[in-house]
Scaffold this active site. Structure first.
Site, PDB file in Angstrom:
ATOM      1  N   HIS A 181       0.837  -1.198   0.000  1.00  0.00           N
ATOM      2  CA  HIS A 181       0.000   0.000   0.000  1.00  0.00           C
ATOM      3  C   HIS A 181       0.876   1.253   0.000  1.00  0.00           C
ATOM      4  CE1 HIS A 181      -3.697  -2.182   0.652  1.00  0.00           C
ATOM      5  NE2 HIS A 181      -3.268  -2.712   1.783  1.00  0.00           N
ATOM      6  N   CYS A 201      -0.125   1.838  -5.455  1.00  0.00           N
ATOM      7  CA  CYS A 201      -1.127   2.722  -6.060  1.00  0.00           C
ATOM      8  C   CYS A 201      -0.569   4.124  -6.232  1.00  0.00           C
ATOM      9  CB  CYS A 201      -2.387   2.769  -5.189  1.00  0.00           C
ATOM     10  SG  CYS A 201      -3.278   1.200  -5.100  1.00  0.00           S
TER      11      CYS A 201
END
Length: 241
Positions: free
Chosen positions: A141, A209
């Site tokens: 993440h 991301c």
């Protein structure tokens, strides 16, 4: 108070609660998990170092000094077999992310790994393992659950990324970035984005991301193996031992 007034207050309260949850998830909870993930990686790295066998005086592909090996396609670089899901593979150290930054890489990219207080980085199944010719691809993440790869965009050409396994330490050097759509799985190919090409480099691919707090696209970081050593590289020796 009118119905519309009550409804307005309820919506306002709900909005505040949502904002508080987002703040808790991305700031406080992430800060807590950051410490837990860092501590778990530190513990594992020290355990592997303490349990490792003494470095051999010489070995095939050795280039001299501290059991350091060359990294040509035919070099005798140790490569572990792929473990079961959620099992530890390696500890990754990236000095550019902070002097004490480290994480455990575990098999798989599900929530049980990426959101875990004892991991944070997941290995894409069926991609290469550390040191293998081809593509050792991992994910984490950028925000939330430890914000593990939040600073990937800060890497600079030549920055070192160290990967420790039970066998020793792999030193990768950052090469370049790529921005792709979330559906572009070709970055996991043995030669990233070159389906069917014969691999010759030993690549570490880090995916996350992008931009932060969004999932619009993926930021891909590529590093290439420079060396392998049975002893900790000087840059992280104090952090491991």
């Amino acid at each position: 108070m009118s119905f519309l007034g009550i409804a307005g207050e309820l919506l306002l309260t709900a909005g505040v609660l949502v904002l508080l949850f987002i703040a808790w998830q991305n700031v406080f909870n992430s800060w807590v998990l950051n410490g837990q993930q860092n501590g778990a990686a530190s513990q594992l790295g020290k355990q592997w170092l303490e349990n490792s066998a003494p470095a051999p005086s010489s070995s095939p592909g050795a280039s001299g000094g501290s059991g350091q090996a060359s990294v040509g396609p035919d070099a005798a670089i140790p490569v572990a077999s792929e473990p079961a899901n959620a099992q530890p593979i390696a500890v990754i150290y990236v000095p550019r992310f902070g002097t004490d930054w480290k994480r455990t890489i575990r098999e798989g990219t599900g929530d049980d790994v990426l959101n875990s207080p004892r991991a944070g980085v997941g290995h894409y199944a069926k991609t290469g393992m550390p040191g293998a010719v081809g593509n050792f691809a991992v994910a984490a993440h950028d925000t939330g659950y430890g914000s593990t790869f939040l600073h990937v965009q800060n890497l600079r050409l030549g920055d070192k990324v160290y990967v420790q396994t039970k066998d020793g330490f792999y030193t990768y050097a950052f090469r370049n970035y790529q921005y792709v759509q979330p559906t572009d799985v070709a970055v996991l190919d043995p030669v990233p984005s070159q389906g069917g090409a014969q691999a010759s480099d030993r690549i570490l691919t880090m995916t996350t991301c992008n931009p932060p707090y969004h999932t619009v696209e993926r930021l891909i970081s590529y590093s290439v193996l420079e060396s392998f050593s049975t002893t900790p590289p000087a840059a992280i020796a104090s952090d491991v031992g």
